[in-house]
Design a protein around this motif. Structure first.
Motif, short mmCIF file in Angstrom:
data_model
loop_
_atom_site.label_atom_id
_atom_site.label_comp_id
_atom_site.label_asym_id
_atom_site.label_seq_id
_atom_site.Cartn_x
_atom_site.Cartn_y
_atom_site.Cartn_z
N THR A 58 -37.48 33.40 15.07
CA THR A 58 -38.69 34.03 15.63
C THR A 58 -39.93 33.22 15.26
OG1 THR A 58 -37.58 36.16 15.43
CG2 THR A 58 -39.94 36.20 15.88
N TYR A 113 -42.85 31.43 27.08
CA TYR A 113 -41.59 31.20 27.82
C TYR A 113 -41.59 29.93 28.65
CZ TYR A 113 -40.94 35.86 26.08
OH TYR A 113 -40.86 36.93 25.24
N THR A 116 -39.70 44.76 27.50
CA THR A 116 -40.76 43.78 27.75
C THR A 116 -42.09 44.49 28.03
OG1 THR A 116 -39.13 42.22 28.57
CG2 THR A 116 -41.40 41.78 29.17
N ILE A 122 -33.01 34.26 19.60
CA ILE A 122 -33.48 35.46 18.89
C ILE A 122 -32.56 36.64 19.21
CG2 ILE A 122 -35.31 37.24 18.87
CD1 ILE A 122 -37.37 35.02 19.19
C1 AVI Z 1 -39.34 39.90 25.36
N1 AVI Z 1 -39.81 40.82 24.34
C2 AVI Z 1 -39.44 42.20 24.67
C3 AVI Z 1 -39.45 40.45 22.96
C4 AVI Z 1 -39.91 41.54 21.96
O1 AVI Z 1 -39.07 42.04 21.23
O2 AVI Z 1 -41.09 41.88 21.96
C5 AVI Z 1 -40.06 39.11 22.60
C6 AVI Z 1 -39.88 38.76 21.16
N2 AVI Z 1 -40.81 38.31 20.36
C7 AVI Z 1 -40.32 38.08 19.17
N3 AVI Z 1 -39.05 38.41 19.18
C8 AVI Z 1 -38.75 38.82 20.42
#
Ligand code: AVI
Length: 322
Positions: A216, A41, A166, A52
């Motif tokens: 992604t 991030y 998260t 995304i």
């Molecule tokens: C922030 N987090 C909850 C996302 C997830 O779905 O684990 C981060 C993410 N990684 C890939 N796509 C979204």
């Protein structure tokens, strides 16, 4: 603290670059290799994450927003009045807006967010929309204890808001530790509203982490771009690809960067050799059942007092109390 354009002060407790280099070297030296997902991030990574959340395959954000909207009257009834809302990893603030609107009397709002750019943008918008709520932003890594700013008006209690599932990005042991620190942050009369992505058809879950547009994959690879920029490593971004698979047994998406060929990378002053197909584990996204989530929460000395699911049981919101 440093003021933003609108005069709001952001408390700056960002991790120093030395922490990133140290974490990268220790993760790349481990077997199997890994890198912490919190370093996704930076400014660009936060933008990619926003993209995304708008991909057709990535259901969690859309489903959670609709659930939050639908359940808000009941949530407002269940949450004690005059809350100091503390949000972990606040991102763009779309869910915050629904919560602050829906709660009748929020007094103060403290977003804790590692990306300073995302934090500044979200509080500047919230300041215009919620002039009656005192905004006390903190730029910090919420996985470490964060001293909370004191609101200038008296608050009834602290409501920790942790949406987006998260929590699922942490191993169970780290999730319990985080829930324990959340319990400390909220205090004996506090509450927490936590979003959790629920276990479901693996094909739906895998599609969400392998969107057709490749956002992604770009998000995952941006981790290497960030390391190159911030710690001077020399990862070739064309030398790795993104892989995300769902493990039914562990109930989690496991995301890797996979080396396309034999190559050497210098990072943090050390040389790391990669064989073709060798992986760096970069993220877990755990999915929960009621039983698995209740067990985590109980380990942290908390209990689920209310549950809301969307009509298809894809995503849940849970209200926790000590
Ligand atoms: C922030 N987090 C909850 C996302 C997830 O779905 O684990 C981060 C993410 N990684 C890939 N796509 C979204």
């Amino acid at each position: 603290t440093r003021p933003t354009a609108t005069g709001l002060s952001i408390t700056d407790l960002r991790p120093a670059p030395a922490d990133i280099a140290g974490d990268a070297v220790s993760g790349l030296s481990a077997s199997p290799r890994w890198l912490p997902s919190k370093y996704f991030y930076d400014a660009h990574g936060s933008q990619l994450f926003e993209q995304i959340t708008r991909q057709p395959e990535y259901y969690p954000t859309r489903v959670e927003l609709a659930l939050l909207d639908a359940a808000m009257p009941q949530i407002a009834d269940a949450v004690a009045p005059h809350a100091h809302v503390v949000e972990y990893g606040s991102g763009s603030g779309r869910k915050t807006r629904l919560l602050l609107e829906g709660l009748e009397t929020p007094v103060a709002y403290t977003p804790i967010e590692i990306s300073r750019t995302a934090l500044r943008a979200s509080v500047e918008r919230l300041a215009e929309e919620f002039p009656q709520v005192e905004l006390l932003p903190v730029c910090a890594d919420f996985t470490r204890p964060v001293p909370l700013p004191e609101p200038s008006r008296e608050t009834g209690h602290t409501l920790v808001f942790f949406p987006g599932s998260t929590l699922g990005n942490f191993t169970d042991a780290d999730a319990v530790e985080l829930l324990r620190s959340m319990r400390e942050t909220m205090g004996p009369r506090g509450q927490a509203l936590v979003g959790i992505d629920l276990d479901k058809d693996p094909a739906l879950i895998e599609a969400a982490y392998n969107d057709a547009a490749g956002v992604t994959a770009a998000f995952t690879l941006n981790l290497l771009a960030r390391l190159n920029r911030e710690i001077g490593s020399d990862f070739d971004l064309d030398g790795f690809h993104h892989r995300a698979r769902y493990s039914r047994e562990r109930r989690r998406i496991e995301t890797f960067l996979v080396s396309k060929r034999a190559q050497d990378v210098v990072a943090g002053g050390r040389r790391f050799h990669f064989e073709p197909g060798e992986t760096i584990q970069v993220e877990y996204s755990h999915k929960y059942t009621d039983a698995s989530f209740d067990a985590l929460v109980a380990d942290a000395g908390l209990q689920v007092v209310r549950r809301w699911n969307d009509p298809r049981d894809w995503f849940g919101l849970r209200l926790l109390e000590p």
